[in-house]
Each structure stands twice: as structure tokens, then as C-alpha cells.
Design a protein around this motif. Structure first.
Motif, PDB file in Angstrom:
ATOM      1  N   PHE A 104      10.838   3.291   0.983  1.00  0.00           N
ATOM      2  CA  PHE A 104       9.888   4.349   1.336  1.00  0.00           C
ATOM      3  C   PHE A 104      10.222   5.655   0.606  1.00  0.00           C
ATOM      4  O   PHE A 104       9.347   6.297   0.037  1.00  0.00           O
ATOM      5  N   THR A 105      11.497   6.042   0.594  1.00  0.00           N
ATOM      6  CA  THR A 105      11.877   7.334  -0.012  1.00  0.00           C
ATOM      7  C   THR A 105      11.820   7.314  -1.536  1.00  0.00           C
ATOM      8  O   THR A 105      11.648   8.350  -2.160  1.00  0.00           O
ATOM      9  N   ASN A 106      11.951   6.102  -2.155  1.00  0.00           N
ATOM     10  CA  ASN A 106      11.920   6.001  -3.611  1.00  0.00           C
ATOM     11  C   ASN A 106      10.576   5.530  -4.140  1.00  0.00           C
ATOM     12  O   ASN A 106      10.457   5.135  -5.293  1.00  0.00           O
ATOM     13  N   ARG A 107       9.560   5.592  -3.310  1.00  0.00           N
ATOM     14  CA  ARG A 107       8.263   4.988  -3.682  1.00  0.00           C
ATOM     15  C   ARG A 107       7.617   5.606  -4.912  1.00  0.00           C
ATOM     16  O   ARG A 107       6.836   4.983  -5.601  1.00  0.00           O
ATOM     17  N   ARG A 108       7.908   6.875  -5.202  1.00  0.00           N
ATOM     18  CA  ARG A 108       7.247   7.538  -6.340  1.00  0.00           C
ATOM     19  C   ARG A 108       8.158   7.717  -7.547  1.00  0.00           C
ATOM     20  O   ARG A 108       7.811   8.382  -8.504  1.00  0.00           O
ATOM     21  N   GLU A 109       9.366   7.134  -7.444  1.00  0.00           N
ATOM     22  CA  GLU A 109      10.305   7.269  -8.573  1.00  0.00           C
ATOM     23  C   GLU A 109      10.074   6.211  -9.637  1.00  0.00           C
ATOM     24  O   GLU A 109       9.599   5.136  -9.332  1.00  0.00           O
ATOM     25  N   LEU A 118       0.811  -1.215   0.000  1.00  0.00           N
ATOM     26  CA  LEU A 118       0.000   0.000   0.000  1.00  0.00           C
ATOM     27  C   LEU A 118       0.846   1.268   0.000  1.00  0.00           C
ATOM     28  O   LEU A 118       0.363   2.332   0.384  1.00  0.00           O
ATOM     29  N   ILE A 119       2.086   1.157  -0.449  1.00  0.00           N
ATOM     30  CA  ILE A 119       3.023   2.252  -0.273  1.00  0.00           C
ATOM     31  C   ILE A 119       2.619   3.532  -0.995  1.00  0.00           C
ATOM     32  O   ILE A 119       2.919   4.637  -0.540  1.00  0.00           O
ATOM     33  N   ASN A 120       1.929   3.422  -2.110  1.00  0.00           N
ATOM     34  CA  ASN A 120       1.537   4.622  -2.854  1.00  0.00           C
ATOM     35  C   ASN A 120       0.168   5.154  -2.457  1.00  0.00           C
ATOM     36  O   ASN A 120      -0.159   6.298  -2.761  1.00  0.00           O
ATOM     37  N   THR A 121      -0.631   4.330  -1.789  1.00  0.00           N
ATOM     38  CA  THR A 121      -1.958   4.773  -1.368  1.00  0.00           C
ATOM     39  C   THR A 121      -2.029   5.085   0.123  1.00  0.00           C
ATOM     40  O   THR A 121      -2.800   5.931   0.557  1.00  0.00           O
ATOM     41  N   PRO A 178       1.127   5.454   2.476  1.00  0.00           N
ATOM     42  CA  PRO A 178       2.555   5.383   2.821  1.00  0.00           C
ATOM     43  C   PRO A 178       2.826   5.441   4.323  1.00  0.00           C
ATOM     44  O   PRO A 178       3.875   5.002   4.790  1.00  0.00           O
TER      45      PRO A 178
END
Length: 226
Positions: A221-226, A138-141, A143
Motif C-alpha cells: 500500500f505505501t509503495n504503490r506509486r513508487e 485497483l491500488i492506483n485507482t 487505494p
């Protein structure tokens, strides 16, 4: 990430080698008898008495290398291969565990800190893998769930690093007492040191492994949107 995986695999290999070395050293020094004929139990009881500690019991616990001190019920628990055995390894391990009892009696600050963290770490360890697994899905919905998992895992990493000075100090106390009490001599004092040094390496590798794993989750966690 590739650098991380190389580091992680390296730590895993190092951990295996350190554990294998510890078992080899324990087997080696278990075959070298003490000249005074004292068993691990007798050495533990003497070290406790010499340090003015009379409210700690020495007990036998099943398994190999399962030795530990329990501050909750004030017991020095020695494995079967230490409790009734007269050897350098038994002496070193028994004295090391009694070193923790001495720390407890003297209110050694790092031990008090580690003991205070035990309930928190036990709770964290029981749920952290499930929280992290759900957090990665669920990291993008959501976090925040991953962040909670990272905080929980960070507690176990902190515990690992606080453990290092506690274990090193217990070994130092053990070696000083073994020599001062005449349990070891010029020849086998170095063997007792070698046995305890091998055990200390396992805690160092465990702490490094925990830190590497923590960094891995932080990178996710820090690279979840890359």
C-alpha cells in the motif's frame, strides 16, 4: 522487500518445524500412561469440580488436536485421542482446555477481549482475502479498498496476539492444578510442561506469521506509486 521475503519464508519454515515438533511430542507423551489411570475426560471433570465449576460439560470431538473450550455453550471439547486416553499428553491437554473454562468463570480479561473479537474476526476472515485481492488490482485507482483490506487483516493479527496470553495463562493454570491435585509427580510434571510448551509455540509462530503478512500488505500500500 527482499528482507521481508526472507523473513516470511523463515517464519513458514519455523511454522512447519513447530507443528512437526508438536505432533512428535504429542505422540511421545501419548504413550506414557498416568499412574492413577485417569482418562482425559476424568481429569477434565475433576479439574472443573475442583475449581467449583459445575455448568460446563466435557464432550468428545472428532479429529486429532481439535481440543478446545467453547464459551458460548460452556463445553470442554476433547479430541478422540484425549477423551478416552490415560496419558501425560491427554492430562496436559484436558487440563489446558479446562484452564480456559476457569478463565471464563473468573472473567479473565484477555479471554473476554478475545471472545468479544470472535464475531468481528469471523466476518473479517470471510471477506478479507477477496478485499485484499481486489485492492491490489485497483491500488492506483481505488487505494481505499486496499486500506480497508489491511484494516480487516489487522483485526485477525490483533486476535492472534491477544490469544497468546490467553493460551499461556491456561497452560499455567493447568500445570498448577495437575501438580496440586496429585495428577502429576516430580517426573511427569516436566513432561506435561514440555507438551504444553510445544503447543504454545504454535500460537507464537502463528502470531508472527500474521504480523509479517500484515506488514507485507502495508508495504504494498505505501509503495504503490513508487
Amino acid at each position: 522487500m527482499m528482507t521481508y521475503w526472507i523473513l516470511f519464508i523463515g517464519i513458514a519454515i519455523l511454522s512447519y518445524l513447530v507443528q512437526a515438533n508438536l505432533k512428535r511430542k504429542f505422540d511421545k507423551y501419548s504413550r506414557i500412561a498416568l499412574s492413577n489411570g485417569m482418562t482425559g475426560r476424568e481429569i477434565a471433570e475433576k479439574m472443573l469440580r475442583d475449581n467449583g465449576i459445575y455448568d460446563v460439560r466435557v464432550t468428545s470431538t472428532p479429529g486429532m488436536l481439535t481440543d478446545h473450550y467453547n464459551p458460548a455453550n460452556k463445553t470442554v471439547n476433547l479430541s478422540e485421542g484425549v477423551y478416552n486416553t490415560c496419558s501425560i499428553a491427554a492430562a496436559a491437554v484436558a487440563a489446558h482446555e479446562c484452564g480456559h473454562a476457569v478463565q471464563h468463570a473468573r472473567a479473565y480479561a484477555p479471554l473476554q477481549m478475545r471472545s468479544a473479537l470472535v464475531p468481528v474476526v469471523q466476518f473479517s476472515s470471510s471477506i478479507v482475502q477477496w478485499v485484499l485481492l481486489a485492492g491490489m488490482f485497483l491500488i492506483n485507482t481505488f487505494p481505499q479498498l486496499m486500506l480497508i483490506g489491511i484494516c480487516l487483516f489487522a483485526m485477525t493479527t490483533l486476535f492472534s496476539f491477544i490469544t497468546l496470553p490467553v493460551e499461556i495463562d491456561a497452560s499455567r493454570r493447568a500445570l498448577v492444578w495437575l501438580r496440586g491435585a496429585g495428577v502429576t509427580n516430580n517426573y511427569n510434571q516436566s513432561q506435561a510442561f514440555d507438551a504444553l510448551k510445544s503447543a504454545a509455540y504454535t500460537y507464537v509462530v502463528a502470531a508472527l506469521g500474521s504480523l509479517a503478512t500484515l506488514v507485507y500488505y502495508i508495504l504494498i500500500f505505501t509503495n504503490r506509486r513508487e
